[in-house]
Structure formats: C-alpha cells, structure tokens
Design an enzyme around this catalytic site. Structure first.
Site, PDB file in Angstrom:
ATOM      1  N   PHE A  48       2.362  55.088  54.950  1.00  0.00           N
ATOM      2  CA  PHE A  48       0.995  55.312  54.477  1.00  0.00           C
ATOM      3  C   PHE A  48       0.067  55.241  55.683  1.00  0.00           C
ATOM      4  CE2 PHE A  48      -2.859  53.816  52.126  1.00  0.00           C
ATOM      5  CZ  PHE A  48      -2.899  54.742  51.096  1.00  0.00           C
ATOM      6  N   GLU A  89      -3.786  45.724  52.987  1.00  0.00           N
ATOM      7  CA  GLU A  89      -4.195  46.341  51.709  1.00  0.00           C
ATOM      8  C   GLU A  89      -5.486  45.711  51.194  1.00  0.00           C
ATOM      9  OE1 GLU A  89      -1.429  47.649  48.847  1.00  0.00           O
ATOM     10  OE2 GLU A  89       0.231  47.754  50.279  1.00  0.00           O
TER      11      GLU A  89
END
Length: 382
Positions: A123, A362
C-alpha cells in the site's frame, strides 16, 4: 470473553489458532533476530484461505465475513505481528480495495493471485515528507497519451520488497485530496526501485521498504477508481484497516496475558509463586481488562461492517484503544517477568517492541483522537 460466534466464524478462529501455534509462534523469535519472516508463510496463508477472507469466491477468495477476518487477524497477531501485517496489507488494504474499486479486468488480473498467496500487495501511501498529512503527498503521475508517468517516493511500506503490485497513490491534479488518484503498479515495472528498511525497533521480521519511482510508466487502465478519487480509495481502505490493526493488537495483548499469567504461576520469590502477590495480580488484572475491552471494541467494528452500518468512527475508537492497550499490556507483562522480560529468551520484550509501532501506523493515536473529535462535534481540528 466470548460472544456467540457462528459455526463458520468459530471454525476460522480454530484453524487460525492451530496454524499459529504450529507454524508461527515457534519461529517468531528466530524471525525477529534474523529480521526476516520465512517467505514460504505467504503461500501457506493463502492455502488456508486467510488471504482471501471477505473476497468473493468468483475472484479466488474464500468468502467469509469481517468477524471471521477479525478473529483470524487476532490469532496471527498473537503469534507474530510481522505475519499479521502481511495479511492486513495484502488482503485488508490492497485486495479489498481492488474488490471494491476495480474494473473486471483488474479484479481478474490481481485478485486470484493475491488471495492464493502467489502474489503479494503493498500500500503505497506514506512518503518521506507526508505521513499523517497524506492528502498533500508529492508523488506525481502525469498523463502522456495512453500512459501515466510516475515519479516520487514512498516510505515505511509494509511488504514493500516482497510485493508484486503496489497500490500507489499519486497526484494527478490540484493540491489537496481532490488531486490524488490511485494506481495498480506491478513492481517489475522499469524505473521502480525498492530498498528494505532495517534496524527497526519492532516488527523486525516484516519486509518494510522505501520505494522510489523514476519516470515509471503504467497504462491508463492501471488507475484504480475514478481520477481524483484516490484519497477516497485510501481512506476507505484505512477505515477497515484500522479494525485489522486493532485485532492484531488484541492478539498482542492476549499473548502478554498468556505469558505473564503462566510465568507468575511458575516463578517463586520469598518462598511462594509471585502469582499470589497482590501487586502482581493487579498487573495481571489490568492486562485482562485491557484485552477484553479492546476485543469488544474491535468486534463491534466487524459487526457494524457485516451489517452494512457506518463504522469509521468506531474503527478509530478501536484502533486508538487497542493500540495503546497493547503497549500497556506489554509493559505490565514485562514488569511481571522482571529482569527476564528484558532478554529475548522470553517473548514479552518482542511483544513490547511490536506493540509500540501500532500507535503510529494507519493513523497515529493523535490522528484517531482528531477523527473521533470531529465525529463528536462536526468541527475538524486538522
């Protein structure tokens, strides 16, 4: 603590628990020392269906709901957070984004290999200069005919040196989040270089990398979702990704409880097991309460997702609480072990090191508080 699980959910949990106890936990310390997980673990995760949870069977997934995914992720976190990260990123951030935003061609190309473990995804959002301020990323994709030419860099990318495809976020337009688009970039593409990041405090076994893009060319069909909607792709992935991180933190906390309780009953001081000392029991009780609270908050998110209800704020709550709780649990567990907790013959030092980063990625704990505050007041503090 257990709520009533369906037969399928209980089976997924039992399968993950057996797998972790047999193939993950016994090797975690060695992988940590070597700074490398055995890459063969990826195909074993795929063979058990863990890389295809929540993905439709049509595209190679094993189906299953988000509660099952949550349960599996917790067990992987209990065994080794570096292994949990493989699943959270390749499935939770990349494959599920392709399943939601991809064209039929993109789904057919990538999902079967990602869910089987034949391929790994990463990602590509964070940059050297933009972490929490992801909307102001500087990696740029310029349209040239039927291609986009991408230049820039990404930092702290989980699975980065293992990945076969990068879900990359790059600027295609104006400043801010409206100018960001998402792309699926094969890592074999010319101009893409990867460098593994070593010397990490925790998650040492995880392949974390810096990615450099020097005029990397991809076809226009590599764009995932509409142009200018890349930030929406990223945020939709991270909202569910925070549930996965929270579940992994529950796993860390549970491992702390198991280790500290077992040690306290065996270790004797002043002629009796330390488990009989009031202040040791206090630390064990604090760990147990954090485990239950974090687990319930995380399961709530999975339940909301499976019922099709809003969950983003609850996901931030779970990620905030569970990540901070994992650090507290590891600290308490190390204190129960005393000096032995400070050497890697015992597991709690690694658990503490692995837990610490959970409050950072995150979305840091501070970012989660701002997201929760915005939900409460309707006023952004960014």
């Amino acid at each position: 603590m257990d709520l009533e699980l369906s037969e399928e959910q209980a089976a997924a949990r039992a399968l993950a628990r057996e797998f972790v106890d047999r193939e993950v936990a016994p090797h975690a310390a060695d992988w940590d020392r070597a700074e490398s997980v055995d890459r063969g673990i990826v195909k074993r995760l795929g063979a058990l269906g863990f890389l295809g949870l929540t993905v439709e069977e049509e595209y190679g997934g094993s189906g299953g709901d988000h509660m099952a995914y949550c349960l599996v992720t917790e067990e992987l976190g209990r065994g080794d957070s570096s292994v949990r990260g493989i699943v959270s990123v390749s499935l939770g951030l990349v494959a599920t984004s392709i399943a939601r935003w991809g064209t039929q061609g993109q789904k057919r190309r990538w999902l079967p290999s990602l869910t089987s473990g034949e391929a790994v995804g990463c990602f590509g959002l964070t940059e050297p200069g933009t972490g929490s301020d992801a909307a102001n990323l500087t990696t740029r994709a310029v349209r040239e005919g039927d291609e986009y030419v991408i230049s820039g860099s990404k930092m702290f990318i989980t699975n980065g040196t293992w990945a076969d495809v990068v879900l990359l976020f790059a600027r295609t337009g104006e400043a801010g989040h409206r100018g960001v688009s998402a792309f699926l970039v094969p890592t074999a593409t010319a101009g893409l270089e990867r460098r593994e990041v070593h010397g990490k405090l925790g998650l040492r076994g995880q392949a974390t990398a810096e990615l450099a893009f020097e005029r990397v060319r991809v076809p226009a069909r590599a764009m995932l979702g509409p142009e200018g909607k890349g930030f929406s792709v990223a945020m939709s992935a991270l909202a569910k990704g925070r549930m996965s991180v929270a579940a992994g933190c529950v796993g860390i906390a549970q491992a702390c409880l198991d280790a500290a309780t077992g040690y306290a009953k065996e270790r004797e001081q002043f002629g009796a097991p330390i488990a009989g000392r009031q202040l040791v029991q206090e630390m064990l009780a604090d760990i147990a309460v954090d485990v239950d609270a974090a687990r319930l908050l995380t399961w709530r998110v999975a339940d909301l997702i499976d019922r099709g209800l809003p969950f983003a704020t609850e996901s931030s709550v779970a990620k905030l609480y569970a990540s901070e709780a994992a650090v507290r649990c590891a600290n308490n567990a190390l204190q129960v072990f005393g000096g032995y907790g400070y050497i890697d013959e015992y597991p709690v030092g690694k658990l503490l090191r692995d837990a610490r980063v959970m409050t950072l990625y995150e979305g840091t704990s501070q970012i989660q508080k701002l997201l929760i505050g915005r939900a409460l007041t309707g006023i952004p503090a960014f």
